[in-house]
Design a protein around this motif. Structure first.
Motif, PDB file in Angstrom:
ATOM      1  N   ALA A 278       0.829  -1.203   0.000  1.00  0.00           N
ATOM      2  CA  ALA A 278       0.000   0.000   0.000  1.00  0.00           C
ATOM      3  C   ALA A 278       0.863   1.252   0.000  1.00  0.00           C
ATOM      4  O   ALA A 278       2.054   1.213   0.318  1.00  0.00           O
ATOM      5  N   GLU A 279       0.261   2.371  -0.332  1.00  0.00           N
ATOM      6  CA  GLU A 279       0.937   3.665  -0.340  1.00  0.00           C
ATOM      7  C   GLU A 279       1.525   3.968   1.030  1.00  0.00           C
ATOM      8  O   GLU A 279       0.889   3.740   2.055  1.00  0.00           O
TER       9      GLU A 279
ATOM     10  N   LYS B 284       6.010  -5.159   1.710  1.00  0.00           N
ATOM     11  CA  LYS B 284       4.843  -5.620   0.956  1.00  0.00           C
ATOM     12  C   LYS B 284       4.334  -6.925   1.546  1.00  0.00           C
ATOM     13  O   LYS B 284       5.111  -7.745   1.999  1.00  0.00           O
TER      14      LYS B 284
ATOM     15  N   GLY C 114      -3.595  -2.358  -6.784  1.00  0.00           N
ATOM     16  CA  GLY C 114      -3.454  -2.320  -5.331  1.00  0.00           C
ATOM     17  C   GLY C 114      -2.048  -2.039  -4.838  1.00  0.00           C
ATOM     18  O   GLY C 114      -1.824  -1.965  -3.627  1.00  0.00           O
ATOM     19  N   ASP C 115      -1.081  -1.857  -5.735  1.00  0.00           N
ATOM     20  CA  ASP C 115       0.302  -1.616  -5.314  1.00  0.00           C
ATOM     21  C   ASP C 115       0.649  -0.133  -5.397  1.00  0.00           C
ATOM     22  O   ASP C 115       0.173   0.573  -6.296  1.00  0.00           O
ATOM     23  N   ARG C 116       1.499   0.318  -4.495  1.00  0.00           N
ATOM     24  CA  ARG C 116       1.866   1.735  -4.431  1.00  0.00           C
ATOM     25  C   ARG C 116       2.683   2.218  -5.627  1.00  0.00           C
ATOM     26  O   ARG C 116       2.762   3.408  -5.876  1.00  0.00           O
TER      27      ARG C 116
END
Length: 189
Positions: free
Chosen positions: A13-14, A19, A34-36
């Motif tokens: 996440a941001e 991870k 869904g990944d920053r």
């Protein structure tokens, strides 16, 4: 290369460096859902190709490392426990590619779903990650870890980053086909 498989997958996440493990990654044309690091653009940081703060094309939509490289870093740092891909903020950990970090730009990673990832560049170790590893891991000897130890151990084995060439789903256990970039036929003649 034969017998290359996906050992683990991770999404973050941001605002979080580490991870979390997952069983699948949905690869969209602009990165991992869904990944920053998802998106067509990213902001440059100090020491980047362009001036810090400059908006540029995001060549870091995903990151990968191999189990063999993680083992080598663990050994070279003399860690008491194995270094994990999730700790390093890596999205894909592949098994069967000892020199993943040395694959050239343009190399394609293909997956059974039809997803194709393209390597853009080597992922250099950074001092922030070195400090994180030194704080979270212990040496087998009991000595404290120097924050520069990670950068030295991972100098040529930190993995790669790249872009999504073709969207699709990647699953833990998937076979991975690796194809180095090939010049067009008219250039090979």
């Amino acid at each position: 290369m034969s017998d290359v498989t996906v050992a683990s997958l991770h999404v973050g996440a941001e605002g979080v460096m580490e991870k979390r493990a997952c069983e699948t990654l949905e690869m969209a044309i602009d990165g991992i859902v869904g990944d920053r690091h998802r998106g067509p653009l990213r902001e440059c940081w100090e020491g980047d190709k362009q001036a810090e703060g400059t908006q540029r094309r995001n060549e870091r939509q995903w990151s990968a490392i191999s189990t063999e490289e993680l083992d080598a870093i663990t050994r070279d740092m003399g860690l008491s426990t194995p270094l994990l891909a999730s700790t390093l903020g890596i999205n894909l950990c592949l098994d069967g590619v000892p020199d993943l970090s040395r694959l050239p730009r343009g190399t394609l990673l293909s997956f059974p779903s039809g997803a194709v990832l393209m390597i853009e560049e080597y992922n250099p170790p950074c001092s922030e990650m070195g400090a994180k590893v030194a704080a979270e891991y212990a040496s087998a000897s009991g000595d404290s870890l120097d924050s520069n130890a990670f950068s030295q151990a991972a100098k040529f084995s930190r993995g790669v980053v790249g872009i999504v060439e073709v969207p699709g789903i990647i699953r833990v256990g998937d076979d991975v086909e690796i194809a180095r970039e090939r010049l067009p036929k008219w250039l090979r003649q």
